[in-house]
Design a protein around this motif. Structure first.
Motif: not given
Length: 229
Positions: A50-65
């Motif tokens: 769960d923790v890995a997918q939560k982190i991945a989902d958060h990072f995926s939400a960063v569209k530009t950086m």
């Protein structure tokens, strides 16, 4: 990556191997080495924790950086510069120094440019570990998560996908509270590590239209000249 290590490591001009390690470790035949301290996941744990997918989902939400990076080679060599990221599939690394290195992904291909030496190496994005970082949604299903370590100040996730980049792997480190990406390490098929640490990052930025443009005509011309030598 500590300040002491930054101070000890000398600046260098990155070679093609170092640039490949930034995110382009290609398929090979050597066995993967699990990063120290990571808990190897059993086949029964194939679903992403769960923790890995939560982190991945958060990072995926960063569209530009955008931000700065420091890269460490297998022997501790150091270089750095600025990076620009736009999902899906686009990233650019501008290296400091007179060699004028660039690594650019336009969503389909990744090019390694050395303007000083007039070389241009092109690879399909789909065959590099960068694909996992740059997907519109980071998919951790299908047993891609091969190891995980949770600490008070760091969550480390190791990913591997033989169908994408053979026996190479990518290990990503995140802040456990904010889920922000701090650094990643590419381990190539020979077991050699290249680590990229990012800092001074900004999200939700706009880029010029040509930021991630690859000049395919120039790539063909440079490689045609090289083959005719």
């Amino acid at each position: 990556m500590t300040t002491d290590r930054l101070a000890r490591t000398s600046t260098f001009a990155p070679t093609r191997r170092h640039l490949l390690g930034l995110g382009l470790a290609l398929a090979g035949t050597a066995a993967l080495n699990l990063a120290p301290g990571l808990r190897l996941l059993r086949p029964a744990e194939a679903a992403a924790p769960d923790v890995a997918q939560k982190i991945a989902d958060h990072f995926s939400a960063v569209k530009t950086m955008t931000g700065e990076f420091v890269q460490f080679g297998p022997k501790g060599e150091q270089t750095g510069g600025k990076f620009f990221l736009e999902r899906p599939g686009k990233i650019r690394f501008n290296y400091d120094g007179a060699s004028d290195f660039r690594v650019i992904s336009d969503g389909q291909s990744v090019v390694i440019l050395n303007k000083k030496l007039r070389t241009s190496d092109l690879y399909p994005l789909s065959k590099t570990p960068l694909k996992l970082l740059l997907d519109d949604r980071i998919d951790l299903s299908g047993g891609k998560v091969t190891g995980i370590k949770q600490e008070d100040d760091l969550t480390t996730i190791q990913l591997a996908d033989k169908q994408v980049f053979g026996n190479s792997k990518i290990t990503m480190m995140f802040d456990p509270k904010t889920y922000e990406l701090r650094q990643w390490t590419i381990t190539d098929a020979q077991g050699k590590d290249t680590t990229v640490m990012i800092f001074n990052t900004r999200e939700g930025v706009n880029f010029a239209a040509d930021t991630f443009k690859i000049d395919y005509t120039a790539n063909r011309e440079l490689n045609a000249k090289k083959s005719n030598r």
